[in-house]
Design a protein around this motif. Structure first.
Motif, PDB file in Angstrom:
ATOM      1  N   UNK A  30       0.841  -1.170   0.000  1.00  0.00           N
ATOM      2  CA  UNK A  30       0.000   0.000   0.000  1.00  0.00           C
ATOM      3  C   UNK A  30       0.894   1.243   0.000  1.00  0.00           C
ATOM      4  N   UNK A  31       0.558   2.223  -0.826  1.00  0.00           N
ATOM      5  CA  UNK A  31       1.322   3.450  -0.921  1.00  0.00           C
ATOM      6  C   UNK A  31       0.844   4.452   0.117  1.00  0.00           C
ATOM      7  N   UNK A  32       1.799   5.095   0.759  1.00  0.00           N
ATOM      8  CA  UNK A  32       1.451   6.145   1.717  1.00  0.00           C
ATOM      9  C   UNK A  32       1.123   7.416   0.939  1.00  0.00           C
ATOM     10  N   UNK A  33       0.159   8.143   1.411  1.00  0.00           N
ATOM     11  CA  UNK A  33      -0.207   9.400   0.770  1.00  0.00           C
ATOM     12  C   UNK A  33       0.773  10.486   1.209  1.00  0.00           C
ATOM     13  N   UNK A  34       1.401  11.132   0.239  1.00  0.00           N
ATOM     14  CA  UNK A  34       2.376  12.169   0.531  1.00  0.00           C
ATOM     15  C   UNK A  34       1.734  13.548   0.401  1.00  0.00           C
ATOM     16  N   UNK A  35       1.935  14.380   1.400  1.00  0.00           N
ATOM     17  CA  UNK A  35       1.424  15.741   1.371  1.00  0.00           C
ATOM     18  C   UNK A  35       2.592  16.707   1.227  1.00  0.00           C
ATOM     19  N   UNK A  36       2.403  17.772   0.456  1.00  0.00           N
ATOM     20  CA  UNK A  36       3.483  18.757   0.343  1.00  0.00           C
ATOM     21  C   UNK A  36       3.654  19.510   1.656  1.00  0.00           C
ATOM     22  N   UNK A  37       4.866  19.928   1.924  1.00  0.00           N
ATOM     23  CA  UNK A  37       5.136  20.750   3.103  1.00  0.00           C
ATOM     24  C   UNK A  37       4.679  22.190   2.869  1.00  0.00           C
ATOM     25  N   UNK A  38       4.751  22.610   1.612  1.00  0.00           N
ATOM     26  CA  UNK A  38       4.298  23.956   1.250  1.00  0.00           C
ATOM     27  C   UNK A  38       3.701  23.915  -0.151  1.00  0.00           C
ATOM     28  N   UNK A  39       2.745  24.784  -0.376  1.00  0.00           N
ATOM     29  CA  UNK A  39       2.106  24.883  -1.681  1.00  0.00           C
ATOM     30  C   UNK A  39       2.181  26.337  -2.104  1.00  0.00           C
ATOM     31  N   UNK A  40       2.562  26.578  -3.343  1.00  0.00           N
ATOM     32  CA  UNK A  40       2.694  27.926  -3.868  1.00  0.00           C
ATOM     33  C   UNK A  40       1.651  28.143  -4.945  1.00  0.00           C
ATOM     34  N   UNK A  41       0.855  29.218  -4.813  1.00  0.00           N
ATOM     35  CA  UNK A  41      -0.187  29.559  -5.787  1.00  0.00           C
ATOM     36  C   UNK A  41       0.105  30.933  -6.357  1.00  0.00           C
ATOM     37  N   UNK A  42       0.015  31.039  -7.672  1.00  0.00           N
ATOM     38  CA  UNK A  42       0.083  32.344  -8.311  1.00  0.00           C
ATOM     39  C   UNK A  42      -1.339  32.882  -8.380  1.00  0.00           C
ATOM     40  N   UNK A  43      -1.534  34.081  -7.836  1.00  0.00           N
ATOM     41  CA  UNK A  43      -2.851  34.684  -7.858  1.00  0.00           C
ATOM     42  C   UNK A  43      -3.219  34.956  -9.306  1.00  0.00           C
ATOM     43  N   UNK A  44      -4.425  34.568  -9.684  1.00  0.00           N
ATOM     44  CA  UNK A  44      -4.822  34.711 -11.075  1.00  0.00           C
ATOM     45  C   UNK A  44      -5.551  36.035 -11.298  1.00  0.00           C
ATOM     46  N   UNK A  45      -5.496  36.470 -12.518  1.00  0.00           N
ATOM     47  CA  UNK A  45      -6.075  37.750 -12.892  1.00  0.00           C
ATOM     48  C   UNK A  45      -7.053  37.545 -14.033  1.00  0.00           C
ATOM     49  N   UNK A  46      -8.137  38.277 -13.999  1.00  0.00           N
ATOM     50  CA  UNK A  46      -9.132  38.224 -15.060  1.00  0.00           C
ATOM     51  C   UNK A  46      -9.390  39.658 -15.518  1.00  0.00           C
ATOM     52  N   UNK A  47      -8.768  40.057 -16.638  1.00  0.00           N
ATOM     53  CA  UNK A  47      -8.941  41.440 -17.103  1.00  0.00           C
ATOM     54  C   UNK A  47     -10.408  41.831 -17.291  1.00  0.00           C
ATOM     55  N   UNK A  48     -11.246  40.896 -17.732  1.00  0.00           N
ATOM     56  CA  UNK A  48     -12.655  41.222 -17.941  1.00  0.00           C
ATOM     57  C   UNK A  48     -13.388  41.482 -16.634  1.00  0.00           C
ATOM     58  N   UNK A  49     -12.803  41.040 -15.507  1.00  0.00           N
ATOM     59  CA  UNK A  49     -13.410  41.289 -14.195  1.00  0.00           C
ATOM     60  C   UNK A  49     -12.815  42.540 -13.545  1.00  0.00           C
ATOM     61  N   UNK A  50     -12.024  43.289 -14.309  1.00  0.00           N
ATOM     62  CA  UNK A  50     -11.461  44.532 -13.783  1.00  0.00           C
ATOM     63  C   UNK A  50     -10.128  44.357 -13.089  1.00  0.00           C
ATOM     64  N   UNK A  51      -9.458  43.246 -13.274  1.00  0.00           N
ATOM     65  CA  UNK A  51      -8.125  43.082 -12.677  1.00  0.00           C
ATOM     66  C   UNK A  51      -8.003  41.829 -11.848  1.00  0.00           C
ATOM     67  N   UNK A  52      -7.444  42.003 -10.684  1.00  0.00           N
ATOM     68  CA  UNK A  52      -7.117  40.861  -9.838  1.00  0.00           C
ATOM     69  C   UNK A  52      -8.361  40.198  -9.271  1.00  0.00           C
ATOM     70  N   UNK A  53      -8.335  38.890  -9.255  1.00  0.00           N
ATOM     71  CA  UNK A  53      -9.396  38.101  -8.628  1.00  0.00           C
ATOM     72  C   UNK A  53      -8.697  37.232  -7.580  1.00  0.00           C
ATOM     73  N   UNK A  54      -8.513  37.808  -6.394  1.00  0.00           N
ATOM     74  CA  UNK A  54      -7.778  37.111  -5.337  1.00  0.00           C
ATOM     75  C   UNK A  54      -8.691  36.340  -4.404  1.00  0.00           C
ATOM     76  N   UNK A  55      -9.946  36.722  -4.332  1.00  0.00           N
ATOM     77  CA  UNK A  55     -10.852  36.146  -3.350  1.00  0.00           C
ATOM     78  C   UNK A  55     -10.947  34.642  -3.411  1.00  0.00           C
ATOM     79  N   UNK A  56     -11.041  34.092  -4.607  1.00  0.00           N
ATOM     80  CA  UNK A  56     -11.185  32.644  -4.757  1.00  0.00           C
ATOM     81  C   UNK A  56      -9.947  31.912  -4.234  1.00  0.00           C
ATOM     82  N   UNK A  57      -8.761  32.417  -4.576  1.00  0.00           N
ATOM     83  CA  UNK A  57      -7.525  31.788  -4.104  1.00  0.00           C
ATOM     84  C   UNK A  57      -7.366  31.913  -2.592  1.00  0.00           C
TER      85      UNK A  57
END
Length: 93
Positions: free
Chosen positions: A1-28
């Protein structure tokens, strides 16, 4: 059986939606962060390319708390990773 490995850190680039007027950070910052916390990911780093900033959050219970942030041209130093120092200026050259 394989052990489930979890990352120690996760890096997310905040996404942008120009049609929404710029940055959309809330979802992230809310929905995705809650999902990662539920998966017991201890660290969430958010990269904001427009602000040239990296924010480092640590999981505390069901949420994340900001531990440190840095803006270019500063160097990011995280207390939980004492040997890590990231100069930010080269990231946006």
């Amino acid at each position: 059986m394989l052990a489930r490995l979890l990352p120690r850190a996760l890096c997310r680039f905040l996404h942008y939606e120009p049609e929404a007027g710029g940055a959309v950070h809330g979802y992230d910052r809310t929905m995705k962060a809650r999902r990662f916390a539920a998966l017991n990911v201890p660290h969430l780093w958010l990269v904001d390319p427009d602000a040239r900033r990296i924010e480092c959050h640590r999981r505390e219970g069901a949420d994340y708390r900001l531990v440190v942030s840095a803006d270019a041209p500063d160097t990011l130093a995280h207390p939980d990773f004492p040997v890590l120092a990231i100069p930010l200026a080269p990231l946006w050259e």
